[in-house]
Design an enzyme around this catalytic site. Structure first.
Site, PDB file in Angstrom:
ATOM      1  N   GLY A 199       0.809  -1.213   0.000  1.00 57.68           N
ATOM      2  CA  GLY A 199       0.000   0.000   0.000  1.00 57.68           C
ATOM      3  C   GLY A 199       0.839   1.258   0.000  1.00 57.68           C
ATOM      4  CB  CYS A 200       4.191   2.069   0.942  1.00 57.41           C
ATOM      5  SG  CYS A 200       3.645   1.922   2.648  1.00 57.41           S
ATOM      6  CB  ALA A 201       4.195   5.293  -3.654  1.00 53.47           C
ATOM      7  CB  SER A 202       8.578   4.352  -0.999  1.00 54.18           C
ATOM      8  OG  SER A 202       8.375   5.664  -1.431  1.00 54.18           O
TER       9      SER A 202
END
Length: 142
Positions: free
Chosen positions: A49-52
């Site tokens: 759920g994190c872009a990174s």
């Protein structure tokens, strides 16, 4: 309920008028964090759920509701490392039951992060908070 470490960050943010200065401070907090061992950066510790790329490894001291909460975190993005450092200040040292009671959205809102993070970063921050809370609930026996 916030830890003294988080209160210190909140006071620094209140002192810094310019968001650019706050942004730099978040990055500095990330740089000050100890690096996580490469061996811990595995799919099981990755936060989705994190872009990174983000990894969180819980470290619970003791057992049951009085167990002390701590974690180590890492990201490939400096601003996200800083967000992990802020979450560490928010939660580290609390009991696992206290972690569940922290209103992370309200506490982080005191820093004005919601107004200045991209929607992807905000989603990632929520995903990290959800992971940390889930670990605390599990450690508390719930």
């Amino acid at each position: 309920m916030a830890t003294p470490a988080f209160e210190e960050i909140a006071e620094t943010f209140a002192f810094l008028d310019d968001w650019e200065d706050r942004y730099r401070h978040v990055i500095e907090l990330g740089r000050a964090m100890p690096e996580m061992d490469e061996a811990l950066r595995v799919p099981a510790t990755r936060v989705t759920g994190c872009a990174s790329q983000v990894w969180i490894v819980p470290r619970i001291g003791g057992a049951g509701p009085d167990a002390r909460f701590d974690f180590q975190g890492e990201s490939d993005a400096m601003i996200v490392r800083g967000l992990i450092a802020i979450l560490h200040a928010l939660y580290a040292g609390l009991s696992v039951v206290e972690v569940e009671k922290v209103d992370a959205a309200a506490e982080l809102g005191r820093l004005g992060l919601n107004d200045h993070l991209s929607s992807q970063r905000s989603n990632g921050l929520r995903a990290m908070v959800q992971r940390l809370r889930a670990v605390a609930v599990e450690a508390a026996g719930g």
